[in-house]
Design an enzyme around this catalytic site. Structure first.
Site, PDB file in Angstrom:
ATOM      1  N   GLN A  13       1.427  -1.004   0.029  1.00 39.78           N
ATOM      2  CA  GLN A  13       0.066  -0.172  -0.094  1.00 39.78           C
ATOM      3  C   GLN A  13       1.058   1.227   0.008  1.00 39.78           C
ATOM      4  OE1 GLN A  13      -3.260   1.217   2.615  1.00 39.78           O
ATOM      5  NE2 GLN A  13      -1.550   1.928   3.862  1.00 39.78           N
ATOM      6  N   ASP A  14       1.833   1.219   0.978  1.00 40.10           N
ATOM      7  CA  ASP A  14       2.073   2.544   1.130  1.00 40.10           C
ATOM      8  C   ASP A  14       3.594   2.757  -0.064  1.00 40.10           C
ATOM      9  OD1 ASP A  14       1.283   2.793   3.744  1.00 40.10           O
ATOM     10  OD2 ASP A  14       2.721   2.548   5.298  1.00 40.10           O
ATOM     11  N   SER A  83       3.233  -7.325   7.952  1.00 35.42           N
ATOM     12  CA  SER A  83       3.159  -6.110   8.812  1.00 35.42           C
ATOM     13  C   SER A  83       1.384  -6.498   8.708  1.00 35.42           C
ATOM     14  CB  SER A  83       2.458  -5.135   7.114  1.00 35.42           C
ATOM     15  OG  SER A  83       1.717  -5.774   6.107  1.00 35.42           O
ATOM     16  N   SER A 124       6.332   1.843  13.394  1.00 33.75           N
ATOM     17  CA  SER A 124       4.569   1.651  14.243  1.00 33.75           C
ATOM     18  C   SER A 124       3.791   2.275  15.817  1.00 33.75           C
ATOM     19  CB  SER A 124       4.233   0.344  13.992  1.00 33.75           C
ATOM     20  OG  SER A 124       3.208   0.194  14.228  1.00 33.75           O
ATOM     21  N   GLU A 126       2.040   0.440  16.475  1.00 31.63           N
ATOM     22  CA  GLU A 126       1.758  -0.828  17.543  1.00 31.63           C
ATOM     23  C   GLU A 126       2.408  -1.435  17.974  1.00 31.63           C
ATOM     24  OE1 GLU A 126      -0.092  -4.334  17.129  1.00 31.63           O
ATOM     25  OE2 GLU A 126      -1.333  -2.414  16.790  1.00 31.63           O
ATOM     26  N   TYR A 148       5.087  -9.035  16.251  1.00 31.43           N
ATOM     27  CA  TYR A 148       4.427  -7.719  14.876  1.00 31.43           C
ATOM     28  C   TYR A 148       4.965  -6.794  15.965  1.00 31.43           C
ATOM     29  CZ  TYR A 148       3.763  -4.261  11.954  1.00 31.43           C
ATOM     30  OH  TYR A 148       3.674  -2.627  11.211  1.00 31.43           O
ATOM     31  N   ASN A 177      -2.156   3.724  11.993  1.00 29.34           N
ATOM     32  CA  ASN A 177      -2.907   2.976  11.255  1.00 29.34           C
ATOM     33  C   ASN A 177      -3.136   3.837   9.635  1.00 29.34           C
ATOM     34  OD1 ASN A 177      -3.613   1.893  14.000  1.00 29.34           O
ATOM     35  ND2 ASN A 177      -4.524   0.167  12.285  1.00 29.34           N
ATOM     36  N   THR A 189      -9.963  -2.333   8.094  1.00 25.33           N
ATOM     37  CA  THR A 189     -10.872  -1.407   7.729  1.00 25.33           C
ATOM     38  C   THR A 189     -11.468  -1.249   6.021  1.00 25.33           C
ATOM     39  OG1 THR A 189      -8.714  -0.006   6.273  1.00 25.33           O
ATOM     40  CG2 THR A 189     -10.095   0.827   8.392  1.00 25.33           C
ATOM     41  N   ARG A 216      -9.118   2.540  17.139  1.00 18.73           N
ATOM     42  CA  ARG A 216      -6.978   3.117  16.402  1.00 18.73           C
ATOM     43  C   ARG A 216      -7.921   4.493  15.647  1.00 18.73           C
ATOM     44  NH1 ARG A 216      -6.539  -1.329  17.956  1.00 18.73           N
ATOM     45  NH2 ARG A 216      -4.810  -2.610  17.634  1.00 18.73           N
ATOM     46  N   ARG A 277      -7.192 -11.454  19.049  1.00 15.97           N
ATOM     47  CA  ARG A 277      -6.677 -11.660  19.119  1.00 15.97           C
ATOM     48  C   ARG A 277      -5.670 -11.944  20.595  1.00 15.97           C
ATOM     49  NH1 ARG A 277      -4.473  -6.637  15.253  1.00 15.97           N
ATOM     50  NH2 ARG A 277      -6.099  -7.046  13.270  1.00 15.97           N
ATOM     51  N   GLU A 280      -4.672  -7.983  22.566  1.00 16.01           N
ATOM     52  CA  GLU A 280      -4.924  -6.910  21.918  1.00 16.01           C
ATOM     53  C   GLU A 280      -4.084  -5.848  21.977  1.00 16.01           C
ATOM     54  OE1 GLU A 280      -6.761  -5.597  19.369  1.00 16.01           O
ATOM     55  OE2 GLU A 280      -8.442  -6.106  18.847  1.00 16.01           O
TER      56      GLU A 280
END
Ligand code: NAP
Ligand code: F7E
Length: 333
Positions: A13-14, A83, A124, A126, A148, A177, A189, A216, A277, A280
């Site tokens: 994507q990026d 990712s 990130s 995250e 991750y 995100n 999304t 998010r 998950r 989370e």
């Protein structure tokens, strides 16, 4: 003189948005692709006559040294990574190889060939995981909650360490995100925009999701790649949080996306416990004040505009015969 940039992860994507941006700035763009048995170039199809693709892999040190020696770029954007957070529990070692050791291989290859190359590392939000502070800034301590997140903390600090040890121009962008019609179908999304479009067009009757309570800070990928480039144009290398400063829950995302096509989400969404998950990240919200002040960076797309853009793009794609066929060949998560 024309600037040259290498982008790892150009098929992602990026990478696709960054390639567009750099081409528009007059750069020569060289994209790193790993070998695959079938083409995976749909995000950069429209750029193929303007970018050069070269094979290399973050797992293979020699391939990185060779491409840097051959290209001698001015800037190197390391966007390649494993990712998808849930996959990192299934493959924690491979995640570390890509996202932690892979960054070290990249930095070491650049240090050996030309330590003057400017480097962007894709860090990130995250990394904040179980957050220590609200909102999160460049100074907020990390508490990652997935393999991750842990791998990205390593990638972040090894980038900082090469800057401090060797004086290299290495920036780490701590991006919250960011989404777009080019987002992978497994992320929430895009899973929602694709699911809403399928239901609206009569191709599906429900959408299975996991935790609707997670929050998010979602922005538009096109805005976020601009920040990557801006970081490498500064006099000093530094780290920056990139975020909108507004958080929404997955439930709000779902409500908005279904309402955009006049559907009631409660009639179509099912909760599947298998999508929860092991650990989370409940609530992320970033403070991008430093990026605003030092880079002049601001997001230009609101959450509402982003959701509408994604749902409309999936409606259009799934309405065309070729789009529908391609969509049925995609893996579903
Ligand atoms: P993405 O769509 O999943 O793209 C990942 C890219 O990495 C793909 O081009 C993939 O190639 C490539 N790649 C994976 N492993 C590789 C390897 N061993 N060698 C070479 N290339 C490899 O990810 P994205 O959303 O564009 O994100 C870009 C970067 O930003 C990632 O590092 C991600 O972790 C980070 N990030 C993303 C977000 C976000 O919200 N999007 C936020 C913060 C940070 P294939 O096409 O061959 O699979
Ligand atoms: O999940 C919840 C899920 O997979 C967002 C990556 O780009 O951003 C991304 O990581 C939230 C989570 O993104 C489903 O539990 C509910 O709380 O879209 P996601 P992520 O994990 O935040 C960061 C910044 C990155 O760096 C990563 O590379 O949504 N959720 N139901 C779901 N998530 C998914 N994927 N699928 C569901 O069905």
């Amino acid at each position: 003189m024309t600037k040259r940039a290498i982008i790892t992860g150009i098929t992602g994507q990026d990478g696709s948005y960054l390639a567009e941006l750099l081409l528009a700035q007059g750069y020569e763009v060289i994209g790193v692709v790993r070998r695959s048995s079938s083409p995976n170039l749909w995000r950069i199809e429209h750029l193929l006559d303007r970018v050069t693709l070269r094979p290399a892999d973050l797992l293979d040190q020699l391939s990185l040294v060779r491409i840097i020696q051959d290209v001698r770029p001015d800037e190197f954007y390391n966007l390649a990574a494993m990712s998808f957070v849930p996959a990192s529990w299934d493959q924690p070692l491979l995640t570390g190889e890509y996202n932690a050791m892979g960054v070290t291989r990249m930095l070491e290859a650049i240090r050996q060939v030309d330590p003057g190359i400017r480097i962007y590392q894709a860090s990130s939000s995250e990394m904040y995981g179980r957050v220590r502070e609200v909102p999160q800034t460049e100074l907020t301590p990390f508490y990652p909650r997935s393999p991750y997140g842990v791998s990205k903390v390593f990638g972040h600090y090894i980038t900082v360490n090469y800057r401090e040890s060797y004086g290299m121009f290495a920036c780490s962008g701590i991006l919250f995100n960011h989404e777009s019609p080019r987002r992978g179908l497994e992320f929430v999304t895009r899973k929602v925009s694709d699911g809403v479009a399928r239901i609206k067009l009569g191709l599906a009757d429900h959408l299975s999701l996991g935790n609707l309570d997670a929050h998010r800070d979602w922005g538009f990928a096109g805005d976020y790649v601009r920040a990557m480039w801006q970081m490498l144009q500064q006099e000093q290398a530094d780290d920056f949080v990139i975020a909108t400063g507004v958080a929404h829950s997955v439930r709000e995302l779902v409500e908005l996306a279904f309402a955009h096509v006049d559907l009631d989400w409660e009639e179509h969404v099912r909760i599947d416990p298998k999508l929860l998950r092991p650990a989370e990240v409940d609530h992320l919200i970033g403070d991008a004040a430093k990026a605003k002040q030092e880079l002049g960076w601001e997001p230009s797309v609101s959450f509402q505009q982003l959701v509408a853009m994604m749902v409309d793009a999936d409606l259009e794609r799934l309405s065309s015969p070729s789009g529908h066929r391609a969509a049925t060949l995609q893996p579903r998560f």
